[in-house]
Enzyme design. Sequence first.
Site, PDB file in Angstrom:
ATOM      1  N   GLU A  25       4.682  -4.902  -4.981  1.00  0.00           N
ATOM      2  CA  GLU A  25       3.290  -4.474  -4.812  1.00  0.00           C
ATOM      3  C   GLU A  25       2.535  -5.531  -3.991  1.00  0.00           C
ATOM      4  OE1 GLU A  25       1.331  -3.474  -8.440  1.00  0.00           O
ATOM      5  OE2 GLU A  25       2.756  -1.895  -8.984  1.00  0.00           O
ATOM      6  N   HIS A  54      -1.268  -6.222  -4.990  1.00  0.00           N
ATOM      7  CA  HIS A  54      -1.681  -6.651  -6.333  1.00  0.00           C
ATOM      8  C   HIS A  54      -1.830  -8.166  -6.385  1.00  0.00           C
ATOM      9  CE1 HIS A  54      -1.755  -6.175 -10.832  1.00  0.00           C
ATOM     10  NE2 HIS A  54      -1.383  -7.446 -10.748  1.00  0.00           N
TER      11      HIS A  54
END
Length: 273
Positions: free
Chosen positions: A243, A246
Site C-alpha cells: 500500500e 498508507h
Amino acid sequence: MKKTAIFILLITFLIGCQQENFLAQQIEKRDTQHDYKEEPESFVQVEEEDKEQGDQRNEEEQKNEQKNEQTDQNQDDSLTVIDNPDSVSLVVNKQRKLPDGFEPDDLVEANVRYYPAEGDPKRLIRKVAADALEDLFAAAKEDGLELVAVSGYRSYDRQKQIYENNVATKGQDHADKFSAKPGTSEHQTGLAMDVASAALVAVLEQSFIETEEGQWLEDHAHEHGFIIRYPDGKEDITGYSYEPWHLRYVGKETATEIYQAQVTLEEFFGLYP
C-alpha cells in the site's frame, strides 16, 4: 287430436327442462368439489419435505454463523492486547490489537488539503501526526507536487463496517489482504493517513507508486516522521498487500532508521508474525 299434440309437446318441453336442470346441477357440483379438493398426497408430502429441508438448512446456517462467531472470538482472544496504545511507536497488526474501547483523545484536523468533506471523521488524526503531515504536504508543494489526505482516523465500529463489507463484496481472502479486522487497524490509532495525488485522488491503488507523488512519498516521507507502513515484498511479515498510499507516523528518528534499513515496523521492533 289437436289438443293431444299440444299436450305431448308440453310434456316433452317439461322433460327437456328437467334434464337441463339436472345437468346444470351436476356440473356445479363437480366444479365445487374440484375447488375444495385436497392436494394429492404425494404433492403435500413434497411440500412437507421441502419445508423440513428448508428448516434444516436454516438450522445449519445458524450453526455455521455461531461457529464462525466462536472462531472469530477465539482468534480475537489469542491476540496480544497493546498496553501502550498512546505511544507513537506502537505496533498494531493481525497479532496485536488495541484495547477494547480505545479512542485517541487528541484527534484534530491537519491544515492540509482533504478529499473528505468537512466534518468527516476521516479528516482526523492525532495532533503530533497532524503537525508532521502539514510539514510533509508543505515540502511536497515546494517540490511542485499536490497531495491530498484521503482517510485518517476510523473508529472500531467504522472499521467493522468496512471489513464486513469487503468480505461480503470481495471475499474473505481479498478482505484480509487489504482490510484489517476491527481492533487491529492502524487507522484506529489516529497515527495513519492514506494520501493520494490531488490529480488522482480517487485512486488508492498500487499504481500510485508510478505517480510523481507516490515516488516522492517513498523517498521523503521519513524526513517528516512517516513510513510506508506496508512496503512491497513484505506481505508475509506485515500481513497485508503493498500500500504505497498508507502513511504511518512513528517520529523522524524511527522513520529514518526504518527507511535506511528498508525494513518493516515489525522487523524494526523484532515482532515477527
